[in-house]
Design a protein around this motif. Structure first.
Motif, PDB file in Angstrom:
ATOM      1  N   ASP A 180       0.755  -1.250  -0.050  1.00  0.00           N
ATOM      2  CA  ASP A 180      -0.138   0.005  -0.162  1.00  0.00           C
ATOM      3  C   ASP A 180       0.825   1.386  -0.100  1.00  0.00           C
ATOM      4  N   HIS A 181       2.024   0.918   0.603  1.00  0.00           N
ATOM      5  CA  HIS A 181       2.886   2.244   0.747  1.00  0.00           C
ATOM      6  C   HIS A 181       4.019   2.358  -0.011  1.00  0.00           C
ATOM      7  N   MET A 238       7.542   7.723   3.669  1.00  0.00           N
ATOM      8  CA  MET A 238       6.709   6.978   3.917  1.00  0.00           C
ATOM      9  C   MET A 238       7.194   6.269   5.563  1.00  0.00           C
ATOM     10  N   ASP A 270       3.610  13.779  -4.643  1.00  0.00           N
ATOM     11  CA  ASP A 270       2.812  12.571  -4.562  1.00  0.00           C
ATOM     12  C   ASP A 270       2.535  12.303  -3.281  1.00  0.00           C
ATOM     13  N   PHE A 271       3.569  12.601  -2.395  1.00  0.00           N
ATOM     14  CA  PHE A 271       3.072  12.160  -0.682  1.00  0.00           C
ATOM     15  C   PHE A 271       2.212  13.008  -0.265  1.00  0.00           C
ATOM     16  N   ALA A 273      -0.292  14.511  -1.795  1.00  0.00           N
ATOM     17  CA  ALA A 273      -1.576  14.239  -2.369  1.00  0.00           C
ATOM     18  C   ALA A 273      -1.997  12.825  -1.621  1.00  0.00           C
ATOM     19  N   ARG A 274      -1.148  12.084  -1.427  1.00  0.00           N
ATOM     20  CA  ARG A 274      -1.579  10.796  -0.815  1.00  0.00           C
ATOM     21  C   ARG A 274      -1.921  10.938   0.670  1.00  0.00           C
ATOM     22  N   GLU A 277      -5.223  12.112   0.776  1.00  0.00           N
ATOM     23  CA  GLU A 277      -6.332  11.025   0.676  1.00  0.00           C
ATOM     24  C   GLU A 277      -6.179  10.000   1.721  1.00  0.00           C
ATOM     25  N   ARG A 279      -3.876   8.108   2.485  1.00  0.00           N
ATOM     26  CA  ARG A 279      -2.803   6.651   1.896  1.00  0.00           C
ATOM     27  C   ARG A 279      -1.736   6.799   2.316  1.00  0.00           C
ATOM     28  N   ILE A 280      -1.330   7.174   3.458  1.00  0.00           N
ATOM     29  CA  ILE A 280       0.067   7.153   4.033  1.00  0.00           C
ATOM     30  C   ILE A 280       0.005   6.388   5.294  1.00  0.00           C
TER      31      ILE A 280
END
Lengths: 303, 572
Positions: A180-181, A238, A270-271, A273-274, A277, A279-280
């Motif tokens: 996922d990461h 991450m 991108d980090f 943006a994630r 959302e 998603r981190i």
């Protein structure tokens, strides 16, 4: 002193391809065949299987080549061997997880297909999987990784995914790679630290060697391609998030914003943006007990 | 060595050499069949040596002339191969034959190779007597030097006798004789430093005083030992037929790797072999030179190799050798190598997976040149426990060594032995070997001489790791610096003894080095001297004023300064 008795173990070797040349894949498998023979004759290997997964856009080997390479493995001591075309680029983390599914062997070897293993590599790695070791890493040649390891115990901060052997139950216990990461880089650092958090050791076995085909530039360094710079930067953010290294996170983002190249800038974008959302990774409260952030690295380096 | 060419029999002639061989290998009392005898210049000498002379020739005058001196002689057409055997055996009848002579005849016969075969049949039919031949050498330096000037001067006799229709060098004669079952007994070649073809005497490629000729002579002398041989004079006996090798055969690998090991660092050998086994190009062989007196060492090395995949290990040839110094295994390896290029690796060095591929690509880009890659240095320290050493530094590359500079290499070595490959043909043609008398720098000595012949192609690719042992037995550490310095000087003096050929661009390199040398400290020192003189002038003027003043006693200390200044002026 007599070396400790070795328990024969079964092993699945996993190769994740991405546009690799067939002739080099053949070479890697030839090296594995020789290494399996040495491990068997030394009593550390009971059975071995070869799992090849292809993350390329189109299969990077033909059906005939597939038959040739799988046949070669089966004719030379591998109990099982197969090739899978994933149909998508799963990255090293996703590809390795996919290939590990359903495994019943004692151990898993994650191996880059651009390596050539020493004949003694499997035996020495298998022999090192004892005394609570969850992952053992081989030494890469001709340029060995500079991270420091304990000269007596082999204990090391993390094990490189270019050539690492897991106890399968440990791999499964931590849920494999975190797809996922992490995609290409830092997945190996993350799983090493999670294995440590689960109570296992991560070690380097310097006598187990593999030749890794990485060009050296005229400055004496290995030139990282775009993907490595991008995923290296993204992976670092991450890791810093998951293991509670706020200072590392801040320093990294501010340095990249001031000095980073295109790939690194994109990684920070991108980090963010994630993060927006969700998603981190979540913080692992006791992550700091295993994580090592030393300068820009994840271990103290010897040079 | 003689200085003239002479067709008649004399003490120092090819004929005398032939008679010398005859007396060494032929049974006295028998017939000596002199095929193509001409006027029989050897008849008396052969008879005096205790043989019965029988001359054969197509020239009736010659036959008559021999007979007129009381020797047996017969007419024969040696080019009539069908008649050769029956005719000679008829003449011989049942008499014992001591030897067959074919002096200055093979090169005159159409189908000379076949003729050599018929000579063997004749020998087999007449009790297997030895054969003595005398054949002119077209590999003589004079002919090569003149061809470079576009000259091929045929003459009435001599090396380029205009009636010659077959031409031999040492290797082609050796090969032709062996191919027809003649086994060499001995050779007593006739040398002439200056042959009958040594004209025009002042031609730059020929004249002994010319630098070009001296250079070319060195090239020729290194190719083989026959550049000053005028006539091959050799004795043979009937032996086995040795098939000719196809000189254009291309089954050889692209690269032969000569790898030295003493077998006492097996963990390092294992790594070095691994780095070869994983090469991206399989087009190479490895000559693993095990330099040890101990048979157990070879067994251990064989054990290490045996664990590798057969796809690699079958390309490795283990050669054990005893005795000699560091250079011995390299020279033995040179003798065994069959690759188009030859590269070198010690058992404590490592190469990247593209080491061979870089050499082969370089050889395609600039065929015949030395192909040179870049070596990274890594400092390592011996320690207990696997793997027995620890890297202390990452790979380091000296920017000044990325490309090869011939002129600077004349001063000292900047190219480790694992970073270059030499075309084997250059080694064959120039007789290049490592100097086994050198304790150190044998690789530099070899490289320089090879580079002066072939030139160097830089690939600018990093393909090897040279491990510098900071605490162990590496030659750099264990050998006295004085030996390095003395050896370097000796090598430079040796290079001074011959003309050398520098690569393109060397004039500018040398000129700028000289310019820098002039501009540097010497300019500064001349400026310093100028300034010093000005200061002296000023000081002396001042001194004169002081001395002429009435109050000079109070300025006495200044006179001491003036004396010092005068001394300085003398020194400047």
């Amino acid at each position: 002193m007599r070396p400790p008795a070795v328990t024969p173990r079964s092993l699945r070797v996993q190769l994740v391809l991405f546009n690799n040349q067939f002739r080099f894949l053949v070479q890697t498998v030839q090296g594995l065949i020789a290494a399996a023979a040495v491990a068997r004759s030394n009593g550390s290997l009971s059975r071995i299987e070869l799992a090849i997964g292809d993350s390329s856009t189109d299969p990077c080997i033909s059906e005939e080549q597939e038959r040739g390479i799988i046949g070669n493995a089966l004719d030379n001591g591998f109990e099982r061997a197969w090739y899978t075309f994933f149909g998508a680029n799963l990255g090293s983390a996703g590809g390795s997880n996919a290939l590990a599914e359903g495994a019943e062997t004692d151990c898993l070897l994650i191996l880059n297909p651009d390596t050539y293993p020493s004949p003694w590599m499997l035996h020495r790695m298998l022999s090192s999987l004892r005394d609570g070791v969850g992952i053992v890493e081989a030494r890469q040649l001709p340029i060995e990784h500079p991270k420091e390891y304990d000269a007596h115990t082999g204990d090391v901060s993390w094990a490189s995914g270019a050539c690492s052997m897991f106890m399968r139950h440990v791999f499964e216990e931590v849920g494999g790679y975190d797809t996922d990461h992490f995609f290409l880089h830092c997945d190996d650092v993350d799983i090493s630290w999670r294995v440590k958090l689960a109570g296992y050791r991560v070690v380097m076995e310097p006598s187990a060697t593999t030749l890794h085909h990485k060009p050296i530039n005229l400055s004496g360094n290995i030139e990282p391609p775009y993907a490595e710079r991008y995923h290296g930067a993204l992976g670092k953010l991450m890791l810093a998030t998951r293991y509670g290294a706020e200072d590392v996170f801040e320093n990294t983002t501010s340095w990249i914003r001031a000095n980073g190249d295109d790939a690194q800038q994109q990684a920070v974008d991108d980090f963010e943006a994630r993060a927006a959302e969700g998603r981190i990774p979540d913080l692992i409260p006791d992550g700091v007990t295993v994580a090592q952030f030393v300068g820009t690295e994840y271990a103290k380096h010897r040079f | 060595m003689s200085s003239t060419y002479d067709l008649s029999f004399g003490e120092n002639t090819p004929y005398a050499h032939a008679v010398e061989l005859l007396t060494r290998f032929a049974e006295p009392g028998g017939l000596v069949l002199d095929l193509g005898a001409g006027h029989g210049p050897l008849a008396e000498a052969v008879t005096n040596a205790g043989f019965t002379y029988v001359g054969f020739d197509i020239d009736e005058d010659g036959v008559s002339h021999i007979a007129s001196r009381g020797f047996e002689s017969h007419w024969i057409d040696l080019t009539d191969f069908d008649e050769l055997l029956p005719r000679v055996t008829t003449m011989v009848d049942d008499r014992p034959v001591a030897a067959i002579l074919a002096l200055d005849i093979i090169e005159h016969i159409q189908g000379s190779s076949q003729f050599i075969g018929h000579l063997r049949e004749l020998a087999l039919s007449t009790g297997r007597p030895p054969l003595v031949v005398s054949v002119p050498n077209v590999g003589h330096f004079d002919l090569a030097a003149k061809l470079l000037l576009g000259r091929w001067d045929t003459t009435d006799s001599g090396l380029l006798d205009r009636t010659h229709i077959a031409f031999y060098t040492d290797s082609s004669l050796t090969s032709a004789m062996a191919a027809h079952g003649w086994s060499e007994l001995a050779r007593d070649d006739f040398g002439l430093h200056e042959s009958d073809q040594h004209f025009p005497t002042h031609a730059p490629t020929l004249a002994s005083g010319s630098t070009l000729a001296r250079y070319l002579r060195v090239v020729r002398e290194r190719a083989d030992n026959f550049g000053a041989i005028n006539q091959f004079v050799r004795a043979y006996t009937c032996g086995d037929v040795v098939p000719r090798l196809d000189p254009s055969g291309n089954a050889a690998p692209a690269v032969s790797v000569i790898m030295r090991t003493q077998g006492n660092r097996l963990e390092l050998l294992e790594e070095a072999l691994l780095s070869l086994a994983g090469q991206t190009s399989p087009d190479f062989e490895v000559l693993l030179m095990v330099h040890s007196l101990d048979a157990g060492v070879e067994r251990n090395v064989r054990g290490v190799l045996g664990a590798f995949s057969p796809t690699f290990s079958r390309r490795v040839k283990i050669i054990q050798l005893r005795g000699g110094d560091r250079a011995r295994p390299l020279n033995e390896g040179l003798r065994e190598a069959v690759g188009d290029y030859i590269a070198f690796l010690d058992d404590d060095d490592l190469v990247t997976a593209t080491w061979i591929e870089t050499f082969t690509r370089g050889a395609k880009t600039r065929p015949g040149a030395i192909v040179r890659a870049v070596t990274a240095d890594q400092t390592v320290r011996r320690q207990s426990g696997p793997p027995g050493y620890s890297a202390l530094s990452g790979p380091k590359i000296d920017g000044a060594r990325i490309t090869f500079d011939m002129v600077r290499h004349l001063e000292t070595n900047r190219t480790p032995i694992c970073s270059f490959a030499v075309p084997r043909q250059a080694i064959l043609a120039s007789g290049l070997r490592f100097d086994e008398t050198l304790q150190v720098l044998e690789d530099w000595h070899f490289l320089i001489r090879a580079a002066l012949i072939c030139g160097v192609h830089d690939t600018r690719q990093v393909t090897s790791i040279y491990r510098r042992w900071d605490d162990a037995e590496a030659s750099w550490n264990s050998i006295d610096r004085d030996i390095w310095t003395a050896t370097r000087k000796a090598i430079q003096l040796e290079l001074d003894s011959e003309p050398i050929l520098l690569p393109l661009g060397s004039v500018s390199t040398i000129a700028s080095m000289i310019e820098r040398a002039h501009k540097g400290p010497s300019d500064r020192s001349s400026a310093t001297v100028k300034q010093l003189r000005k200061d002296l002038d000023r000081a002396e003027r001042r001194l004169a004023q002081v001395e002429s003043s009435t109050s000079w006693r109070v300025t006495r200390p200044l006179r001491g300064v003036a004396d010092s200044l005068k001394k300085l002026r003398r020194r400047s």
